[in-house]
Design a protein around this motif. Structure first.
Motif: not given
Length: 345
Positions: A90-91, A99-101, A119-120, A172-174
């Motif tokens: 988890e970030i 929030d993201f990059f 999320y991962p 949509i997936g990990s």
């Protein structure tokens, strides 16, 4: 360079005169001060962003092994060991503001993966496919979507604003598995010996970017054999693929159709040997036959569900963990059969 803070709790247990051995390790590892390239204002022009240590990532999980060996008596002896592990990635923090990059992998339709708080790392990114438009009434009832037409993919309106835009792209997936494990088995009977190793990975996804060509025929390429027989038509509405349509550039946008469960079990090694009786001029002569990657059980439609740990798009070094699980047509693992002799004279 980051700082790794790790907390572990574990135990080793031996039972039945050390014939049963159990090892368990539960851990939490927090990596602080991960390298991150700060965003620069547009006035900076083409200047490279400074790389600073500000990111934080958390890994929690467990590893275990359970082994058993028979009594070393009689003609037949054997031992077996099961190993396995689970982790959750988890970030926790990026730079205190973002929030993201996006990850380092991009293709013809934009970014393939994203790093988002909570999320991962290296999560897959794109539109979430809800199904295939069945008729005009289905199109009219759905959120407005460019290129919407019967036989084409329809995407989920993630933000609920009534229109499908880039803002509706989502995770949509990990590529991170829920569980990985291996089984080692060894047996001996008189002069015969048998060894086997089975490995499995479960709960991880693969982003099969080769579908640009093998399904959507982006260029003049061959396609999957069932693309013709299992494509949507008015009399084949429960199809696997959207309608064959050279003008459909919308269904091939990066979406959850590219993502597949890549769980698998593979018989990685199987070996059978026979040790010849000792003779005066030589001893310990062993003849063996061996097979590697003999069987793989998986529902993944690509060539190989076991992709290399470093992606083939150039995301190496510190970026390798951001490019996991993307299939660009990696050559599958080969089945290898061999015969050998070990001898001591």
């Amino acid at each position: 360079m980051g700082e790794n803070v790790s907390t572990n709790i574990g135990f080793d247990l031996s039972l039945l005169e050390r014939r049963v051995n159990v090892v368990l390790d539960v851990y939490q590892r927090t990596v602080d001060d991960l390298l991150f390239g700060l965003a620069l204002p547009a006035t900076a022009g083409w200047a490279s962003p400074p790389i600073v240590n500000i990111g934080t990532m958390d890994n929690r999980g467990f590893d275990f092994s359970i082994g058993y060996r028979s009594k070393l008596t009689g003609d037949f002896t054997w031992d077996v060991e099961l190993t396995g592990g689970h982790y959750k990635n988890e970030i926790i923090k990026i730079d205190g503001e973002s929030d993201f990059f996006y990850g380092p992998v991009s293709g013809r339709f934009g970014n393939v993966n994203i790093n988002q708080l909570g999320y991962p790392i290296g999560s897959f990114y794109g539109y979430d496919v809800e199904g295939i438009f069945q008729d005009q009434a289905d199109v009219d009832a759905h959120a407005s979507q460019d290129g919407a037409d019967p036989g084409r993919f329809k995407y989920r309106d993630v933000n609920g604003d009534g229109a499908i835009t880039a803002a509706d792209k989502t995770i949509i997936g990990s590529p991170h598995p829920d569980f990985t494990g291996g089984l080692n088995f060894n047996a001996n009977w008189r002069n015969f010996d048998l060894s086997m190793f089975v490995f499995g990975s479960f709960g991880h996804d693969i982003f099969d970017i080769t579908k640009e060509f093998t399904v959507f025929r982006l260029y003049n390429t061959n396609v999957r054999q069932d693309r013709l027989t299992d494509s949507w038509e008015p009399d084949n509405t429960d199809a696997k693929y959207p309608q064959l349509d050279q003008n459909d550039t919308y269904s091939m946008q990066y979406n959850s159709f590219y993502v597949e469960d890549a769980s698998y079990v593979r018989l990685k090694n199987l070996q059978l040997g026979y040790t010849l009786p000792k003779m005066s001029w030589f001893q310990n002569v062993r003849i063996f036959v061996q097979a590697q990657n003999l069987f793989t059980w998986t529902n993944y439609s690509g060539y190989d569900p076991a992709l290399p740990s470093i992606s083939t798009d150039g995301a190496t070094g510190n970026q390798a963990d951001q490019g996991m699980g993307i299939d660009r047509g990696t050559y599958p693992a080969s089945k290898i059969f061999s015969i050998g002799i070990n001898a001591n004279f």
